[in-house]
Design a protein around this motif. Structure first.
Motif, PDB file in Angstrom:
ATOM      1  N   GLN A   1     -42.574  22.670 -12.313  1.00 29.09           N
ATOM      2  CA  GLN A   1     -42.426  22.390 -10.882  1.00 29.09           C
ATOM      3  C   GLN A   1     -41.655  21.097 -10.658  1.00 29.09           C
ATOM      4  OE1 GLN A   1     -46.365  22.437  -9.220  1.00 29.09           O
ATOM      5  NE2 GLN A   1     -46.700  24.594  -9.687  1.00 29.09           N
ATOM      6  N   LEU A   2     -41.927  20.088 -11.507  1.00 29.75           N
ATOM      7  CA  LEU A   2     -41.195  18.834 -11.385  1.00 29.75           C
ATOM      8  C   LEU A   2     -39.719  19.040 -11.710  1.00 29.75           C
ATOM      9  CD1 LEU A   2     -40.834  15.824 -11.044  1.00 29.75           C
ATOM     10  CD2 LEU A   2     -41.767  15.500 -13.356  1.00 29.75           C
ATOM     11  N   ALA A   3     -39.431  19.801 -12.761  1.00 28.62           N
ATOM     12  CA  ALA A   3     -38.041  20.090 -13.107  1.00 28.62           C
ATOM     13  C   ALA A   3     -37.332  20.792 -11.956  1.00 28.62           C
ATOM     14  CB  ALA A   3     -37.982  20.941 -14.370  1.00 28.62           C
ATOM     15  N   GLN A   4     -38.032  21.735 -11.310  1.00 30.69           N
ATOM     16  CA  GLN A   4     -37.424  22.445 -10.180  1.00 30.69           C
ATOM     17  C   GLN A   4     -37.201  21.505  -8.998  1.00 30.69           C
ATOM     18  OE1 GLN A   4     -36.492  26.065 -10.119  1.00 30.69           O
ATOM     19  NE2 GLN A   4     -35.244  24.823  -8.727  1.00 30.69           N
ATOM     20  N   THR A   5     -38.110  20.571  -8.791  1.00 29.17           N
ATOM     21  CA  THR A   5     -37.943  19.592  -7.712  1.00 29.17           C
ATOM     22  C   THR A   5     -36.707  18.726  -7.949  1.00 29.17           C
ATOM     23  OG1 THR A   5     -40.318  19.513  -7.230  1.00 29.17           O
ATOM     24  CG2 THR A   5     -38.999  17.613  -6.547  1.00 29.17           C
ATOM     25  N   LEU A   6     -36.515  18.279  -9.183  1.00 31.28           N
ATOM     26  CA  LEU A   6     -35.319  17.490  -9.510  1.00 31.28           C
ATOM     27  C   LEU A   6     -34.054  18.304  -9.255  1.00 31.28           C
ATOM     28  CD1 LEU A   6     -36.493  15.804 -12.846  1.00 31.28           C
ATOM     29  CD2 LEU A   6     -36.414  14.764 -10.570  1.00 31.28           C
TER      30      LEU A   6
END
Length: 238
Positions: free
Chosen positions: A146-151
């Motif tokens: 989810q963090l990777a997708q947010t970035l």
């Protein structure tokens, strides 16, 4: 108020990706998102690929190993980065030997055993992928993905605002400058490596740091160096 130091780093990373000066260099933004992914996630490295119809193009990577592994997939016409881009779907962490044996042989020589990818997209359109290279389990879990997708989403939104464009073909045309610029940056890295006796990763780090300290576009500085004009502040301090 942030509960942990990591939360503060995540917030700062998103802010950095979202707030760019007018006329910023798209390639520098894409470099930054790979660097932020490596800083914030348990990954070996990261790269960016762009999809134009069915053709996948390498744009940038966090380091020389990931650059080569991304280009290897294009050469082999096999690999997770290609599959994720072509299917227009994110890729959960996947062990390479399960699906890509030829690429797995090359990746394992560099210690990479699995790859994940999240979509790099603009509003209502897919642009490409942020690819994450992994070395050992446990691989990325749900919160990390989810963090990777947010970035990636923050990067896509910043690109969309820069171009103020509504269709993918026009965005890709605008990003062609970034695709072309990567060749100039590779040339500049080679010049620095040869002149200063450093490796290619260190050459890129110095190139980016100098461009930022001068508030100069990375591609402009790279073009100067590729022509043999190496600024004095890029030389080692004696």
């Amino acid at each position: 108020m942030f509960n942990t130091e990591r939360e503060a780093h995540i917030a700062q990373a998103v802010l950095d990706l979202a707030h760019r000066p007018a006329g910023f260099d798209p390639l520098e933004l894409l470099h930054d998102v790979t660097a932020q992914a490596v800083a914030l996630l348990p990954v070996r490295g990261a790269s960016i690929t762009v999809l134009d119809q069915d053709a996948v193009s390498y744009v940038t990577a966090s380091d020389e190993v990931c650059r080569q592994l991304t280009e290897d997939q294009i050469d082999l016409d096999e690999g997770p980065c290609l599959d994720s881009a072509r299917t227009r779907q994110p890729l959960e962490p996947t062990v390479l030997t399960e699906r890509w044996p030829r690429f797995a042989y090359r990746a394992q020589a560099e210690g990479v055993t699995a790859v994940a990818a999240v979509s790099l997209r603009l509003p209502q359109m897919l642009l490409g992928a942020l690819n994450l290279f992994l070395t050992r389990p446990p691989y990325l879990g749900g919160p990390d993905m989810q963090l990777a997708q947010t970035l990636a989403d923050t990067t896509g939104t910043t690109l969309a605002h820069r171009h103020e464009l509504a269709d993918k073909d026009t965005v890709l045309t605008q990003l062609q400058t970034a695709l072309d610029s990567r060749l100039v940056i590779e040339q500049a890295k080679g010049v620095l490596a040869g002149r200063l006796g450093i490796d290619m990763d260190e050459a890129l780090a110095r190139l980016r740091a100098t461009a930022r300290s001068r508030r100069q576009k990375l591609t402009d500085l790279a073009a100067r160096i590729a022509c043999g004009n190496v600024p004095g502040d890029l030389h080692p301090t004696r």
